[in-house]
Scaffold this active site. Structure first.
Site, mmCIF file in Angstrom:
data_model
loop_
_atom_site.group_PDB
_atom_site.id
_atom_site.type_symbol
_atom_site.label_atom_id
_atom_site.label_comp_id
_atom_site.label_asym_id
_atom_site.label_seq_id
_atom_site.Cartn_x
_atom_site.Cartn_y
_atom_site.Cartn_z
ATOM 1 N N HIS A 1 0.857 -1.181 -0.069
ATOM 2 C CA HIS A 1 0.222 -0.024 -0.078
ATOM 3 C C HIS A 1 0.948 1.436 0.014
ATOM 4 O O HIS A 1 0.662 2.169 -0.815
ATOM 5 C CB HIS A 1 -0.880 -0.046 1.266
ATOM 6 C CG HIS A 1 -1.679 1.232 1.261
ATOM 7 N ND1 HIS A 1 -3.152 1.055 1.339
ATOM 8 C CD2 HIS A 1 -1.569 2.370 1.674
ATOM 9 C CE1 HIS A 1 -3.558 2.245 1.419
ATOM 10 N NE2 HIS A 1 -2.528 3.269 1.695
ATOM 11 N N GLU A 2 1.895 1.292 0.954
ATOM 12 C CA GLU A 2 2.762 2.519 1.104
ATOM 13 C C GLU A 2 3.711 2.629 -0.236
ATOM 14 O O GLU A 2 3.965 3.658 -0.817
ATOM 15 C CB GLU A 2 3.465 2.334 2.127
ATOM 16 C CG GLU A 2 3.125 2.323 3.679
ATOM 17 C CD GLU A 2 1.630 3.169 3.703
ATOM 18 O OE1 GLU A 2 1.814 4.426 3.289
ATOM 19 O OE2 GLU A 2 0.968 2.907 4.225
HETATM 20 NI NI NI Z 1 -2.737 5.134 2.077
#
Ligand code: NI
Length: 174
Positions: free
Chosen positions: A136-137
């Site tokens: 996600h990051e």
């Molecule tokens: Ni985010």
């Protein structure tokens, strides 16, 4: 010029969230202060990860903590990521898209190679929630938000909330 103390939580549709972030060339004091500020923001907003663009900075850095605590937070500079393992669909949110949650398909494991604040390259393998947080990051550093991974049906379901966020962005309160 980077002023980490002025960094704050950045929400959709801030343009920096849609840009590909730039590599960090020198790990100096401003980068160390940026990392500290990003950990502060992650803890304050109760996330398990936060990427540079979410602090308003277009640099390739993210912080993550498996339990959201400051003690277990780690800094990942210029990360490379290799997702492995079967795909899993798990509900996710994003501090830059408050109020929006959807199941996102990601690899159940991944390997991250990154530079730490001392300039040392390290490799970590994770699974489950942490593997998901890394992916996600890393997406944030590529200018990609969870909404960009939504299916057509999820996009339709999110339309109202995305419109609200756009209106909030144009007319900030406070
Ligand atoms: Ni985010």
């Amino acid at each position: 010029m980077l002023d980490p103390e002025k960094c704050c939580m950045t929400r959709f549709p801030a343009p920096v969230l849609a840009e590909k972030a730039k590599p960090i060339e020198t790990i100096d004091d401003s980068i160390r202060r940026l990392a500290a500020k990003m950990i502060d923001l992650m803890v304050e907003f109760k996330g398990v990860g936060l990427a540079g663009p979410q602090a308003g900075v277009d640099l390739r850095i993210f912080v993550a903590s498996p339990d959201g605590t400051r003690e277990n937070a780690r800094v990942y500079i210029n990360p490379e990521i290799e997702p492995t393992g079967p795909l899993q669909s798990v509900e996710e949110g994003c501090l830059s898209l408050p109020g929006l949650y959807a199941k996102i398909r990601r690899s159940s494991q991944c390997t991250v190679t990154a530079t730490d604040l001392d300039g040392n390259r390290f490799t970590e393998t994770a699974e489950g929630l942490l593997a998901r947080a890394y992916q996600h990051e890393f997406d944030h550093l590529e200018g990609k938000l969870i909404k960009d991974r939504f299916s057509r049906i999820q996009q339709i379901a999110a339309r109202h909330r995305l419109r609200e966020l756009m209106e909030d962005y144009e007319t900030p309160s406070s």
